[in-house]
Design an enzyme around this catalytic site. Structure first.
Site, PDB file in Angstrom:
ATOM      1  N   ARG A 110       0.838  -1.201   0.000  1.00  0.00           N
ATOM      2  CA  ARG A 110       0.000   0.000   0.000  1.00  0.00           C
ATOM      3  C   ARG A 110       0.877   1.257   0.000  1.00  0.00           C
ATOM      4  O   ARG A 110       1.952   1.267   0.624  1.00  0.00           O
ATOM      5  CB  ARG A 110      -0.855  -0.013   1.270  1.00  0.00           C
ATOM      6  CG  ARG A 110      -1.890   1.105   1.396  1.00  0.00           C
ATOM      7  CD  ARG A 110      -3.001   0.970   0.415  1.00  0.00           C
ATOM      8  NE  ARG A 110      -4.185   1.739   0.773  1.00  0.00           N
ATOM      9  CZ  ARG A 110      -5.201   1.939  -0.071  1.00  0.00           C
ATOM     10  NH1 ARG A 110      -5.175   1.436  -1.296  1.00  0.00           N
ATOM     11  NH2 ARG A 110      -6.250   2.619   0.305  1.00  0.00           N
ATOM     12  N   THR A 396      -9.274   0.645  -9.930  1.00  0.00           N
ATOM     13  CA  THR A 396      -8.569  -0.554  -9.487  1.00  0.00           C
ATOM     14  C   THR A 396      -8.686  -1.748 -10.446  1.00  0.00           C
ATOM     15  O   THR A 396      -9.434  -1.708 -11.412  1.00  0.00           O
ATOM     16  CB  THR A 396      -9.061  -0.925  -8.048  1.00  0.00           C
ATOM     17  OG1 THR A 396      -9.054   0.239  -7.239  1.00  0.00           O
ATOM     18  CG2 THR A 396      -8.288  -1.999  -7.403  1.00  0.00           C
ATOM     19  N   THR A 414      -3.967  -0.960  -7.594  1.00  0.00           N
ATOM     20  CA  THR A 414      -4.724   0.266  -7.846  1.00  0.00           C
ATOM     21  C   THR A 414      -3.836   1.499  -7.963  1.00  0.00           C
ATOM     22  O   THR A 414      -2.738   1.533  -7.407  1.00  0.00           O
ATOM     23  CB  THR A 414      -5.737   0.493  -6.687  1.00  0.00           C
ATOM     24  OG1 THR A 414      -6.625   1.547  -7.030  1.00  0.00           O
ATOM     25  CG2 THR A 414      -5.052   0.807  -5.374  1.00  0.00           C
ATOM     26  N   GLU A 416      -5.970   4.094  -7.390  1.00  0.00           N
ATOM     27  CA  GLU A 416      -7.143   4.693  -6.749  1.00  0.00           C
ATOM     28  C   GLU A 416      -8.164   5.140  -7.786  1.00  0.00           C
ATOM     29  O   GLU A 416      -8.745   4.323  -8.447  1.00  0.00           O
ATOM     30  CB  GLU A 416      -6.769   5.836  -5.797  1.00  0.00           C
ATOM     31  CG  GLU A 416      -7.662   5.913  -4.563  1.00  0.00           C
ATOM     32  CD  GLU A 416      -9.147   6.100  -4.819  1.00  0.00           C
ATOM     33  OE1 GLU A 416      -9.924   5.168  -4.540  1.00  0.00           O
ATOM     34  OE2 GLU A 416      -9.532   7.175  -5.275  1.00  0.00           O
ATOM     35  N   GLU A 434      -3.882   7.873  -3.962  1.00  0.00           N
ATOM     36  CA  GLU A 434      -4.336   6.995  -2.865  1.00  0.00           C
ATOM     37  C   GLU A 434      -4.589   7.732  -1.561  1.00  0.00           C
ATOM     38  O   GLU A 434      -5.379   7.284  -0.723  1.00  0.00           O
ATOM     39  CB  GLU A 434      -3.295   5.894  -2.636  1.00  0.00           C
ATOM     40  CG  GLU A 434      -3.887   4.550  -2.310  1.00  0.00           C
ATOM     41  CD  GLU A 434      -4.665   3.962  -3.481  1.00  0.00           C
ATOM     42  OE1 GLU A 434      -5.853   3.673  -3.315  1.00  0.00           O
ATOM     43  OE2 GLU A 434      -4.080   3.819  -4.573  1.00  0.00           O
ATOM     44  N   ASP A 437      -7.952   8.226   0.021  1.00  0.00           N
ATOM     45  CA  ASP A 437      -8.651   7.165   0.764  1.00  0.00           C
ATOM     46  C   ASP A 437      -8.613   7.429   2.274  1.00  0.00           C
ATOM     47  O   ASP A 437      -9.265   6.733   3.044  1.00  0.00           O
ATOM     48  CB  ASP A 437      -8.036   5.784   0.476  1.00  0.00           C
ATOM     49  CG  ASP A 437      -8.606   5.160  -0.803  1.00  0.00           C
ATOM     50  OD1 ASP A 437      -9.493   5.773  -1.418  1.00  0.00           O
ATOM     51  OD2 ASP A 437      -8.144   4.067  -1.184  1.00  0.00           O
ATOM     52  N   SER A 461      -8.051   0.915   2.923  1.00  0.00           N
ATOM     53  CA  SER A 461      -8.477   0.447   1.603  1.00  0.00           C
ATOM     54  C   SER A 461      -9.714  -0.431   1.746  1.00  0.00           C
ATOM     55  O   SER A 461     -10.047  -0.890   2.841  1.00  0.00           O
ATOM     56  CB  SER A 461      -7.334  -0.375   1.002  1.00  0.00           C
ATOM     57  OG  SER A 461      -7.744  -1.030  -0.161  1.00  0.00           O
ATOM     58  N   SER A 462     -10.387  -0.647   0.624  1.00  0.00           N
ATOM     59  CA  SER A 462     -11.479  -1.634   0.579  1.00  0.00           C
ATOM     60  C   SER A 462     -11.065  -2.854  -0.232  1.00  0.00           C
ATOM     61  O   SER A 462     -11.890  -3.750  -0.468  1.00  0.00           O
ATOM     62  CB  SER A 462     -12.710  -1.029  -0.090  1.00  0.00           C
ATOM     63  OG  SER A 462     -13.142   0.063   0.646  1.00  0.00           O
ATOM     64  N   GLY A 482     -13.527  -1.574  -7.685  1.00  0.00           N
ATOM     65  CA  GLY A 482     -14.853  -0.988  -7.413  1.00  0.00           C
ATOM     66  C   GLY A 482     -14.936  -0.098  -6.194  1.00  0.00           C
ATOM     67  O   GLY A 482     -16.030   0.083  -5.666  1.00  0.00           O
TER      68      GLY A 482
HETATM   69  N1  GLY Z   1      -8.456   2.942  -3.617  1.00  0.00           N
HETATM   70  C1  GLY Z   1      -9.259   1.788  -3.620  1.00  0.00           C
HETATM   71  C2  GLY Z   1      -9.055   0.998  -2.395  1.00  0.00           C
HETATM   72  O1  GLY Z   1      -7.945   0.929  -1.911  1.00  0.00           O
HETATM   73  O2  GLY Z   1      -9.983   0.427  -1.875  1.00  0.00           O
END
Ligand code: GLY
Length: 576
Positions: A110, A396, A414, A416, A434, A437, A461-462, A482
């Site tokens: 990340r 992503t 990603t 982002e 990023e 986020d 993050s998701s 997504g």
């Molecule tokens: N930027 C998308 C995620 O990290 O969830």
């Protein structure tokens, strides 16, 4: 349809087989779409978001490379042909199952906040900035992690020659590749933001005209960067000319950022234990903090565990009531408690007793009128935290690979937002946004927000790269792009496969119904909209919209690999 159902029944795990038997055929003809037969193989399989990237990975696997080797070739190709979604200028999370040791682990690549970033990075005059005001330009750029993740994965699990993994992408960058319909459409939609930085505009809109589907696009600067990394490893990215180009781009942008050469020099990939949650006798394993993926997917599934989704089937409004409200409860906890655990202690969000109590909230017949975070147990003194309202828009890419030795890789990657910060570095790759986020606010009603900006911290993050394990071996590899809807897309696909017995292709294609914060999003143009009335009667506010997941899944059953690529994007499964 009968052929499709027969195939579903033939290719599902034993657990899912039982569930499939419980789904009456007439139920399975509603929401379930007719899909092409899934790709099958007895050897290896790769699923990625663009056929050129899948083929780059397939070449490596065909030559005897490992899943980690193939991933490197896939990622550097995606950075060229799907540049809007992921690349060297971004970050990624990787879940790895090692066939030799039987162990599962994760690598966290990340992005980090620069050391000069402060909690008010995205505030002007004490107020949170508008989302796109923050995204476009240098302020949103975190220290990229993907190049070091590639090197680390190859160092641990690769067996192919490192430099050869870049050949395919270098060839495509130098000779040109055909612009895909999706890339062309997204450039056309984003002309205003892509015009903000001259280098970006020149690449995506040469001579002032947006690149079009079928154009041949070259990227000599990217080829040169890849050659340098192929020869000297990730060091060629984090130091020297490439690094200097990144920092100059960030600091020279119309809205300058604070990234420095010291941030690039200090960047580290972190190995973290996989976070696993039990579901229907399996273990659903994925990426823990700084991703909220595995914790939130795990909570959703744990809350659903006491309910007989298999018997209800995919067309049952009550099944979707349970999924929707389980998701709302999990998102409430996510907003309050989940952030980078290197900075903020996180309570035991997968504690079985805690989740059993939360699951009882779903016992009624109607949607929950109100949802708030629970009181999970802490190993640390309980913190009084505020609720986060970070915005994450769809973006992503996801890569699923199983190699001939049975190693499995699930990686979500990603920059982002689509096209990230819109800054193209001189090295020929887009820089991430990023840092958006993070929460733009630092406090909520006086209580600190766990996901606030802090120097060196990784934004929540998701991304939910997932490997489902049964009896210590992988049975399902899945993930999606997504934004924060990734969590709902992945949970849906796991339920579709495990409860409703769908093969990976049918499971990824199943219409998306996603509930994060109360409004139930139903996928426009699909049979999901038939559920609008019933879900409204249950008390949900319903919103019909595009839900463009990019789910890529591989099921492993009795030595056979079965792959599915999301029909909503341009992905391809290849297995031989
Ligand atoms: N930027 C998308 C995620 O990290 O969830």
């Amino acid at each position: 349809m009968r052929a499709v159902l027969a195939l579903i029944l033939m290719t599902t795990p034993a657990l899912a087989q039982e569930a499939a038997d419980a789904v009456a055929p007439e139920q399975a003809t509603g929401l379930v779409r007719e899909t092409p037969e899934p790709v099958t193989s007895d050897n290896w399989m790769v699923v990625a978001a663009n056929p050129l990237a899948s083929e780059a990975g397939a070449k490596v696997l065909r030559a005897g490379g490992s899943a980690a080797d193939a991933m490197v070739a896939v990622q550097v190709t995606l950075g060229l042909v799907e540049p809007q979604s992921s690349g060297l200028g971004g970050g990624a999370f990787l879940v790895w199952y090692d066939a030799e040791t039987g162990e599962i682990t994760t690598l966290d690549g990340r992005e980090t906040a620069p050391m000069a970033a402060t909690p008010t990075l995205f505030q002007k005059d004490g107020e949170p900035m508008g989302f796109f005001d923050a995204v476009v330009g240098g302020l949103s750029v975190g220290t990229p992690g993907t190049p070091m993740l590639l090197e680390e994965a190859h160092r641990r699990w690769g067996r192919a020659n490192w430099s050869g993994l870049f050949d395919e992408a270098i060839g495509l960058a130098e000779d040109g590749f055909s612009v895909s319909p999706r890339l062309a459409a997204l450039v056309a939609e984003d002309e205003e933001f892509l015009s903000v930085a001259p280098a970006t505009a020149d690449y995506f809109m040469p001579g002032g005209s947006a690149i079009a589907e079928g154009d041949t696009l070259t990227n000599a600067a990217y080829a040169e960067t890849l050659r340098a990394i192929a020869a000297r490893g990730a060091d060629a990215f984090y130091h020297g000319e490439v690094a200097e180009g990144i920092v100059a781009t960030v600091r020279g942008a119309a809205q300058p950022g604070v990234l420095s050469l010291e941030d690039l020099d200090a960047y580290e990939v972190v190995e973290r234990p996989a976070v696993c949650a039990p579901y229907r006798g399996a273990e659903v394993c994925g990426m823990g903090p700084p991703s909220s993926g595995a914790l939130t997917v795990g909570q959703i599934l744990a809350l659903l565990e006491p309910y007989e989704l298999a018997a209800m089937g995919p067309d049952s409004p009550d099944a979707w009531r349970l999924i929707g409200d389980a998701s709302r409860l999990a998102f409430a906890d996510r907003g309050r408690y989940m952030a980078d655990t290197d900075y903020v202690p996180v309570p035991r969000l997968l504690d079985p007793d805690y989740l059993a109590g939360r699951a009882e909230l779903l016992e009624g017949d109607d949607s929950l009128p109100e949802v708030s975070p629970g009181m999970p147990p802490w190993d640390h003194a309980a913190l009084d935290l505020g609720d986060d309202a970070s915005i994450e828009l769809p973006s992503t890419s996801h890569i699923s690979i199983v190699d001939a030795d049975g190693n499995a890789l699930s990686m979500t990657t990603t920059i982002e937002n689509g096209f990230g910060s819109r800054l193209l570095a001189p090295g020929g790759f887009l820089l991430n946004n990023e840092l958006t986020d993070f929460s733009f606010s630092t406090h909520d009603e006086g209580s600190p927000i766990a996901n606030r900006v802090e120097p060196g911290k990784r934004p929540r993050s998701s991304m939910s790269p997932t490997i489902v394990m049964e009896d210590g071996a992988p049975v399902f590899v899945v993930g999606s792009p997504g934004g924060s809807r990734i969590i709902g897309y992945v949970a849906k696909t796991i339920v579709a496969h495990m409860d409703w017995g769908m093969d990976p292709q049918a499971a990824v294609a199943l219409p998306n119904l996603v509930n994060r914060f109360g409004t139930y999003d139903l996928e426009d143009g699909t049979a999901a909209t038939d559920l609008q009335g019933p879900l409204e009667e249950l008390g949900f506010e319903v919103n019909v919209r595009d839900l463009t997941s990019g789910l890529h899944a591989i099921a492993v059953r009795d030595g056979t690999l079965i792959g599915g690529a999301d029909p909503r994007r341009e992905g391809l499964a290849i297995g031989e």
